[in-house]
Each structure stands twice: as structure tokens, then as C-alpha cells.
Scaffold this motif. Structure first.
Motif, PDB file in Angstrom:
ATOM      1  N   ARG A 141      47.272  59.778 -33.405  1.00 28.83           N
ATOM      2  CA  ARG A 141      46.070  59.874 -34.263  1.00 28.83           C
ATOM      3  C   ARG A 141      46.402  59.389 -35.677  1.00 28.83           C
ATOM      4  NH1 ARG A 141      42.774  59.966 -30.070  1.00 28.83           N
ATOM      5  NH2 ARG A 141      42.660  61.935 -28.975  1.00 28.83           N
ATOM      6  N   LYS A 142      47.620  59.721 -36.131  1.00 29.74           N
ATOM      7  CA  LYS A 142      48.012  59.272 -37.487  1.00 29.74           C
ATOM      8  C   LYS A 142      47.991  57.758 -37.579  1.00 29.74           C
ATOM      9  CE  LYS A 142      51.220  63.051 -38.384  1.00 29.74           C
ATOM     10  NZ  LYS A 142      52.643  63.374 -38.277  1.00 29.74           N
ATOM     11  N   LEU A 143      48.230  57.101 -36.417  1.00 29.21           N
ATOM     12  CA  LEU A 143      48.253  55.635 -36.410  1.00 29.21           C
ATOM     13  C   LEU A 143      46.860  55.059 -36.151  1.00 29.21           C
ATOM     14  CD1 LEU A 143      51.508  55.229 -34.266  1.00 29.21           C
ATOM     15  CD2 LEU A 143      51.290  54.926 -36.744  1.00 29.21           C
ATOM     16  N   GLY A 144      45.845  55.942 -36.130  1.00 28.96           N
ATOM     17  CA  GLY A 144      44.463  55.466 -35.981  1.00 28.96           C
ATOM     18  C   GLY A 144      44.017  55.293 -34.542  1.00 28.96           C
ATOM     19  N   ILE A 145      44.785  55.804 -33.575  1.00 30.16           N
ATOM     20  CA  ILE A 145      44.389  55.660 -32.166  1.00 30.16           C
ATOM     21  C   ILE A 145      43.250  56.644 -31.875  1.00 30.16           C
ATOM     22  CG2 ILE A 145      45.157  55.930 -29.764  1.00 30.16           C
ATOM     23  CD1 ILE A 145      46.364  53.475 -31.154  1.00 30.16           C
ATOM     24  N   THR A 146      42.119  56.131 -31.379  1.00 30.60           N
ATOM     25  CA  THR A 146      40.957  56.984 -31.130  1.00 30.60           C
ATOM     26  C   THR A 146      40.715  57.181 -29.634  1.00 30.60           C
ATOM     27  OG1 THR A 146      39.536  55.057 -31.174  1.00 30.60           O
ATOM     28  CG2 THR A 146      39.813  56.244 -33.254  1.00 30.60           C
ATOM     29  N   ALA A 147      41.578  56.591 -28.802  1.00 27.80           N
ATOM     30  CA  ALA A 147      41.409  56.706 -27.343  1.00 27.80           C
ATOM     31  C   ALA A 147      41.401  58.171 -26.923  1.00 27.80           C
ATOM     32  CB  ALA A 147      42.566  55.981 -26.651  1.00 27.80           C
ATOM     33  N   ARG A 148      40.827  58.410 -25.749  1.00 30.09           N
ATOM     34  CA  ARG A 148      40.902  59.767 -25.197  1.00 30.09           C
ATOM     35  C   ARG A 148      42.343  60.026 -24.763  1.00 30.09           C
ATOM     36  NH1 ARG A 148      36.782  62.809 -23.366  1.00 30.09           N
ATOM     37  NH2 ARG A 148      34.902  62.164 -24.436  1.00 30.09           N
ATOM     38  N   ILE A 149      42.882  61.154 -25.182  1.00 26.73           N
ATOM     39  CA  ILE A 149      44.265  61.488 -24.832  1.00 26.73           C
ATOM     40  C   ILE A 149      44.276  62.879 -24.203  1.00 26.73           C
ATOM     41  CG2 ILE A 149      46.662  61.566 -25.632  1.00 26.73           C
ATOM     42  CD1 ILE A 149      45.849  60.133 -28.174  1.00 26.73           C
ATOM     43  N   GLY A 150      44.863  62.970 -23.018  1.00 31.45           N
ATOM     44  CA  GLY A 150      44.971  64.261 -22.327  1.00 31.45           C
ATOM     45  C   GLY A 150      46.428  64.669 -22.234  1.00 31.45           C
ATOM     46  N   PHE A 151      46.644  65.978 -22.161  1.00 26.98           N
ATOM     47  CA  PHE A 151      48.002  66.510 -22.074  1.00 26.98           C
ATOM     48  C   PHE A 151      48.056  67.498 -20.921  1.00 26.98           C
ATOM     49  CE2 PHE A 151      51.111  69.825 -23.224  1.00 26.98           C
ATOM     50  CZ  PHE A 151      52.243  69.039 -23.391  1.00 26.98           C
ATOM     51  N   PHE A 152      49.078  67.380 -20.084  1.00 24.83           N
ATOM     52  CA  PHE A 152      49.272  68.395 -19.049  1.00 24.83           C
ATOM     53  C   PHE A 152      50.620  69.061 -19.242  1.00 24.83           C
ATOM     54  CE2 PHE A 152      50.416  70.263 -15.024  1.00 24.83           C
ATOM     55  CZ  PHE A 152      49.248  70.959 -14.729  1.00 24.83           C
ATOM     56  N   LEU A 153      50.584  70.394 -19.342  1.00 25.05           N
ATOM     57  CA  LEU A 153      51.824  71.164 -19.491  1.00 25.05           C
ATOM     58  C   LEU A 153      52.235  71.665 -18.107  1.00 25.05           C
ATOM     59  CD1 LEU A 153      53.863  72.321 -21.606  1.00 25.05           C
ATOM     60  CD2 LEU A 153      52.504  74.416 -21.577  1.00 25.05           C
ATOM     61  N   HIS A 154      53.383  71.196 -17.615  1.00 27.96           N
ATOM     62  CA  HIS A 154      53.819  71.568 -16.264  1.00 27.96           C
ATOM     63  C   HIS A 154      54.459  72.947 -16.221  1.00 27.96           C
ATOM     64  CE1 HIS A 154      53.251  67.625 -14.173  1.00 27.96           C
ATOM     65  NE2 HIS A 154      53.179  67.231 -15.425  1.00 27.96           N
ATOM     66  N   ILE A 155      54.834  73.476 -17.371  1.00 30.46           N
ATOM     67  CA  ILE A 155      55.548  74.762 -17.418  1.00 30.46           C
ATOM     68  C   ILE A 155      54.605  75.824 -18.006  1.00 30.46           C
ATOM     69  CG2 ILE A 155      57.762  73.567 -17.582  1.00 30.46           C
ATOM     70  CD1 ILE A 155      57.855  74.211 -20.557  1.00 30.46           C
ATOM     71  N   PRO A 156      54.984  77.109 -17.971  1.00 26.50           N
ATOM     72  CA  PRO A 156      54.052  78.122 -18.470  1.00 26.50           C
ATOM     73  C   PRO A 156      53.709  77.934 -19.956  1.00 26.50           C
ATOM     74  CG  PRO A 156      55.896  79.145 -17.278  1.00 26.50           C
ATOM     75  CD  PRO A 156      56.248  77.702 -17.453  1.00 26.50           C
ATOM     76  N   PHE A 157      52.500  78.349 -20.324  1.00 29.56           N
ATOM     77  CA  PHE A 157      52.139  78.350 -21.742  1.00 29.56           C
ATOM     78  C   PHE A 157      52.801  79.576 -22.381  1.00 29.56           C
ATOM     79  CE2 PHE A 157      49.770  78.641 -25.595  1.00 29.56           C
ATOM     80  CZ  PHE A 157      49.530  77.311 -25.900  1.00 29.56           C
ATOM     81  N   PRO A 158      53.430  79.402 -23.543  1.00 34.81           N
ATOM     82  CA  PRO A 158      54.170  80.546 -24.114  1.00 34.81           C
ATOM     83  C   PRO A 158      53.234  81.664 -24.543  1.00 34.81           C
ATOM     84  CG  PRO A 158      54.135  78.707 -25.660  1.00 34.81           C
ATOM     85  CD  PRO A 158      53.504  78.206 -24.392  1.00 34.81           C
ATOM     86  N   PRO A 159      53.701  82.912 -24.402  1.00 40.86           N
ATOM     87  CA  PRO A 159      52.909  84.022 -24.927  1.00 40.86           C
ATOM     88  C   PRO A 159      52.813  83.908 -26.446  1.00 40.86           C
ATOM     89  CG  PRO A 159      55.014  84.777 -23.995  1.00 40.86           C
ATOM     90  CD  PRO A 159      54.960  83.305 -23.791  1.00 40.86           C
ATOM     91  N   LEU A 160      51.682  84.391 -26.973  1.00 43.30           N
ATOM     92  CA  LEU A 160      51.385  84.220 -28.404  1.00 43.30           C
ATOM     93  C   LEU A 160      52.538  84.665 -29.304  1.00 43.30           C
ATOM     94  CD1 LEU A 160      49.251  83.447 -30.465  1.00 43.30           C
ATOM     95  CD2 LEU A 160      48.230  85.706 -30.181  1.00 43.30           C
ATOM     96  N   GLY A 161      53.070  85.850 -29.040  1.00 43.98           N
ATOM     97  CA  GLY A 161      54.126  86.380 -29.903  1.00 43.98           C
ATOM     98  C   GLY A 161      55.350  85.484 -29.923  1.00 43.98           C
ATOM     99  N   ALA A 162      55.665  84.856 -28.779  1.00 48.10           N
ATOM    100  CA  ALA A 162      56.885  84.052 -28.678  1.00 48.10           C
ATOM    101  C   ALA A 162      56.830  82.808 -29.558  1.00 48.10           C
ATOM    102  CB  ALA A 162      57.116  83.661 -27.224  1.00 48.10           C
ATOM    103  N   LEU A 163      55.613  82.359 -29.887  1.00 45.44           N
ATOM    104  CA  LEU A 163      55.497  81.135 -30.700  1.00 45.44           C
ATOM    105  C   LEU A 163      56.134  81.305 -32.081  1.00 45.44           C
ATOM    106  CD1 LEU A 163      51.890  79.974 -29.770  1.00 45.44           C
ATOM    107  CD2 LEU A 163      54.017  78.748 -29.328  1.00 45.44           C
ATOM    108  N   SER A 164      56.243  82.557 -32.517  1.00 45.46           N
ATOM    109  CA  SER A 164      56.860  82.795 -33.830  1.00 45.46           C
ATOM    110  C   SER A 164      58.329  82.401 -33.845  1.00 45.46           C
ATOM    111  CB  SER A 164      56.760  84.273 -34.208  1.00 45.46           C
ATOM    112  OG  SER A 164      55.434  84.679 -34.107  1.00 45.46           O
ATOM    113  N   THR A 165      58.913  82.190 -32.660  1.00 49.29           N
ATOM    114  CA  THR A 165      60.315  81.771 -32.594  1.00 49.29           C
ATOM    115  C   THR A 165      60.497  80.334 -33.081  1.00 49.29           C
ATOM    116  OG1 THR A 165      60.163  82.876 -30.467  1.00 49.29           O
ATOM    117  CG2 THR A 165      62.290  81.924 -31.006  1.00 49.29           C
ATOM    118  N   LEU A 166      59.408  79.562 -33.039  1.00 51.21           N
ATOM    119  CA  LEU A 166      59.525  78.144 -33.430  1.00 51.21           C
ATOM    120  C   LEU A 166      59.790  78.015 -34.920  1.00 51.21           C
ATOM    121  CD1 LEU A 166      56.552  76.508 -31.486  1.00 51.21           C
ATOM    122  CD2 LEU A 166      58.998  76.122 -31.118  1.00 51.21           C
ATOM    123  N   PRO A 167      60.511  76.968 -35.304  1.00 48.40           N
ATOM    124  CA  PRO A 167      60.758  76.772 -36.734  1.00 48.40           C
ATOM    125  C   PRO A 167      59.436  76.696 -37.516  1.00 48.40           C
ATOM    126  CG  PRO A 167      62.066  75.217 -35.417  1.00 48.40           C
ATOM    127  CD  PRO A 167      61.197  75.978 -34.465  1.00 48.40           C
TER     128      PRO A 167
END
Ligand code: ADP
Length: 460
Positions: A141-167
Motif C-alpha cells: 500500500r505504501k508503494l501505491g498498490i490498490t489491488a485487492r490483497i487477501g491474507f490467509f493465516l495457516h496457523i492459529p491466531f494469537p490470543p489477545l494477551g499474547a500480542l503484548s509479547t511483540l516488540p
């Protein structure tokens, strides 16, 4: 919409005829629509090379980007597999944050985005796979791409609290909001993703269920992945002598097939099998566990540790229970040919899937597909595998509960034929309903038609 399909995934097939369920499904989708498949070059840590290398082309083109050895360490082994993988699998204790991991992860995604941007034309749609590329859309998007972009996560979505572990914990929502569609394995994962957005003051829920985040909107939906059940069943039904498979048919065979990953609950599985052996001691009835578990990611300490732990448990249990003509746990550290695997599954009276966390778990579906419907074996399935959300007639277990898992092995092996058939018919229905080809088609068609996003350029 008439543009081509552009797929991005960490691994890309190198041979002319790819094998493996997901790979074949993506290959088929690309063959139908034409397009591009972009991924990391299979020679990991190749010397620095700019640009994309063509790997193979036919009905569509495969292009590879190169990782330097430093990038391979920090981006792939580091941020992807020592931060995001444990985080998403509920093992925040194993998250290993080092200075430079996130920076390299972002830099590789930014570089791949620059390489991709030149390839994306008007009307194209882009399908990004998995945790290696969470920030890719935001870089595009920063490069101006407006195409439809989809994302599939093959692994579990992290629980909300665990996200605080990220930098930078807020990044996850920011990264995902740059996609038009976020696909997850299960309804539970979808709920976790929506919970993250709900907790974020930058997000707003629209009446059509999509999430508005700043000036974009993103749809979040579950697309449970499956296998090519017919071809697996065909391979399983090939007749051949049992001796060829190394099986003694006088024993009850229990099978386990996993990458040697701490998320698969292998030590608990071995302990449960040990308890089950204890319960059978002196009855003269033999059952063997065949565990096929090739090591992966061995440069990451947690993977070396799980290997050592498992070898120690298997050695101890065999020492306690083996007899001159019988080894109760056969533990194989190699991959096995898919056709042999299918035949082994068909002969096994039970399959143990004891993941402590798992996006879906395809082994569970392969085991069910491989069975003879007239005389099927029994799937023992962890409640924590995504597959358990719909395969409710498998013998569901809490893999942390060694006694329960051990009892489930006994129940599976002694289950009357009628009950086995009834449970198997239900599971097989689920396997057919989540065929991998339909999975790929439904993701792509949803990506083409899901709630329109706001014009990104206008939103800037
Ligand atoms: P994950 O993607 O976490 O490894 P899945 O169960 O979803 O777990 O998928 C694993 C895939 O890899 C399955 O198709 C399975 O048959 C295959 N596989 C796993 N272990 C082996 C092995 N030892 N030999 C051959 N194939 C394997």
C-alpha cells in the motif's frame, strides 16, 4: 475482474508437477486464472541477489526472491519461527526476541513488496500466505498498490494477551488492516482476530461485519483448509504385502505423523502411550505406536530440545516395555513417501493427533480419508487442533490430560464396528466438505467480491 492471480508464499514448488495438497490447489488455481507465484528461493541463505529469479513457467510463472544468510537467520529462523510461531501457538515462554529480528523481517517484507509491485497490474488480485508475510500488504500500500490483497493465516491466531509479547504489539492490527480479506482456519481464530480489532481504538465495526481501520476496511472470515481426499484415499487403498510396510498385523497399530515441533504435543503423546502400555501389562495384548516425525528448524534451540526430550522418553518406555521380539514405540526421524504414509494410515487401528495448538492439522484429515469405510480406524484428536472444530465425532481429547489420552487409546482400539463406522462417516463428511480445491476457490472468489475497500489513494 479479469486480472491475473498473484500468490505469495514462503515455499514455492520447484518441480514441473507439484505435489502436496495445498501446493496442488494453488497450482490449479493459478493454472485456471494464469498468474504468478512468488516465494523464497529453495536454496536457503543464498548469496545476496537482487531481483526475482524465474524458477519454472507454463500456464503461470514462478519467481523466487533470495535471502542472504543473515536474512535467513533473522527473518526466517528469527522473527518468523522464534517469535511469531511460538506466539501464535501459545508458547510465549519460547518467544526469543533479539535485536534486529523484527527490523530484518520488516526489511525483507519491504523488499519483496518492491519486487512484487513491478509485477502487479490493473485488476490483479494478490493472495498472501502465512506469518512470514504479515506486513506485506501494508508495504505494498505504501508503494501505491490498490489491488485487492487477501491474507490467509495457516496457523492459529494469537490470543489477545499474547500480542503484548511483540516488540510493537499494535503492529499486528495495522498490518492486517492493509488487506481486503483476512482468512483464518477456524471460527475460533476469527473470533480472536475480531477481538483484537475490538480492543483497538483505531478500529470500528461496520454494519456488514467488516472492520474499518483508519480509512480502510477489512473482512475477516474462516476458510477451513482441507486435503485432496480422493487421491489420498486412492493411494491408501493400493494393495501390497504388509511386510513391505514393516507391520506385524498381529499387533494393534497406532500411528502418529508430525513434523517434530513442540506444538504437536509429542512428549504428552508418548507418556499417554506409556500409561496405556502400563494398563495392558500382563494381558498379553500388544499394541505398537509408530511415530513418524522428521526434525525441522533444528537451528532453533527449542526444536533441538524437543528432539532430545522425545528420544529420552521413547528410550525409557521401550526399555520398560519391550520384549525380545517386540518394540512398542517405533520412532522414525524421516519423512515417508506420501503413498506409503497413506497405506500405513489405512492399516493403523488408531491415529494420535495430540497438538497443544494447531491451525488445522491435515494429518487428521488424511487419516480419515485413508480409512476403509467398512472397517475404519479411530481418530484420536486434540481439542486444540483446528480440525476439532468440525470433526466433532473423532475421539476428542485434552492432550494435557495424560490419563484421558491413554484411556482414549484403549477406547479406540476396542471400539465396536458400528460406532467406528458412525464416527468415521461423520469425519469423512467433514473431510469432503473442506476439500482443498474448494478451499482455494472460495478464498479467491471471496477476495474478488468481499466488501469493497475504500480507495486507498483517496484515503491517504
Ligand atoms: P504442519 O503444517 O504443522 O506440519 P499439518 O498436519 O497441517 O501440520 O500438515 C503436515 C503435512 O505434512 C501433512 O500433509 C502430512 O502428511 C505431511 N507430513 C508430516 N510428517 C510427515 C512425514 N514424516 N513424512 C511425510 N509427510 C509428512
Amino acid at each position: 475482474m479479469t486480472g491475473k492471480l498473484v500468490v505469495v508464499s514462503n515455499r514455492i514448488p520447484t518441480g514441473a508437477t507439484p505435489s502436496g495438497g495445498l501446493v496442488v490447489a494453488v497450482h490449479d488455481a493459478l493454472t485456471r486464472s494464469g498468474g504468478l507465484w512468488v516465494g523464497a528461493h529453495p536454496d536457503e541463505g543464498t548469496p545476496d541477489q537482487d531481483g526475482l529469479t524465474e524458477i519454472a513457467s507454463g500456464d503461470y510463472t514462478r519467481l523466487a526472491f533470495h535471502l542472504t544468510p543473515e536474512e535467513y537467520d533473522s527473518y526466517y529462523l528469527g522473527f518468523a519461527n522464534s517469535v511469531l510461531w511460538p506466539l501464535c501457538h501459545g508458547r510465549v515462554d519460547l518467544v526469543d526476541i533479539e535485536r534486529g529480528f523484527e527490523e530484518t523481517y520488516l526489511a525483507v517484507n519491504a523488499r519483496v513488496a518492491r519486487l512484487l509491485a513491478d509485477q502487479i497490474g490493473e485488476g490483479d488480485i494478490v493472495w498472501v500466505h502465512d506469518y512470514h508475510f504479515l506486513p506485506l500488504a501494508s508495504e505494498l500500500r505504501k508503494l501505491g498498490i490498490t489491488a485487492r490483497i487477501g491474507f490467509f493465516l495457516h496457523i492459529p491466531f494469537p490470543p489477545l494477551g499474547a500480542l503484548s509479547t511483540l516488540p510493537s504489539p499494535d503492529d499486528f492490527a495495522e498490518w492486517l488492516s492493509a488487506y481486503d480479506l483476512v482468512g483464518l482456519q477456524t471460527r475460533r481464530d476469527t473470533a480472536s482476530c475480531l477481538e483484537m480489532f475490538r480492543a483497538d481504538p483505531r478500529a470500528e465495526f461496520m454494519t456488514d461485519g467488516s472492520v474499518k481501520f483508519r480509512d480502510r476496511s477489512v473482512s475477516v472470515r474462516s476458510f477451513p483448509i482441507g486435503i485432496d481426499a480422493e487421491s489420498f484415499a486412492e493411494a491408501a487403498a493400493v494393495e501390497g504385502p504388509d511386510a513391505e510396510l514393516g507391520i506385524d498385523m498381529h499387533e494393534d497399530l497406532v500411528i502418529g505423523v508430525d513434523r517434530l515441533d513442540y506444538s504437536k504435543g509429542l512428549p504428552n503423546r508418548f507418556r499417554a502411550f506409556g500409561k496405556f502400555l502400563d494398563s495392558r501389562a500382563g494381558t498379553g495384548r500388544r499394541a505398537s505406536l509408530l511415530q513418524i516425525a522428521p526434525p525441522t528448524r533444528e537451528r532453533v534451540a527449542a526444536y533441538r530440545a524437543i528432539r532430545t526430550e522425545l528420544e529420552e522418553i521413547a528410550g525409557r518406555l521401550n526399555g520398560e516395555h519391550a520384549e525380545l521380539d517386540w518394540t512398542p514405540i517405533r520412532y522414525i526421524h524421516r519423512g515417508v513417501e506420501r503413498d506409503t504414509l497413506a497405506r500405513l494410515h489405512r492399516r493403523a487401528r488408531a491415529c494420535l493427533v495430540t497438538s497443544l495448538a494447531d491451525g488445522m492439522n491435515l494429518v487428521a484429515k488424511e487419516y480419515v480419508a485413508a480409512q476403509d469405510p467398512e472397517d475404519p480406524g479411530v481418530l484420536i484428536l486434540s481439542r486444540f487442533a483446528g480440525a476439532a472444530e468440525d470433526m466433532t465425532e473423532a475421539l476428542l481429547v485434552n492432550p494435557y490430560d495424560i490419563d484421558e489420552t491413554s484411556e482414549a487409546i484403549e477406547t479406540a482400539i476396542t471400539m465396536p464396528l458400528e460406532e467406528r463406522r458412525r464416527r468415521h462417516a461423520h469425519s469423512l463428511g467433514v473431510v469432503h466438505a473442506t476439500n482443498v480445491t474448494d478451499w482455494a476457490q472460495s478464498f479467491v472468489s471471496c477476495l474478488k467480491t468481499c466488501t469493497p475497500t475504500l480507495d486507498y489513494r483517496r484515503a491517504q
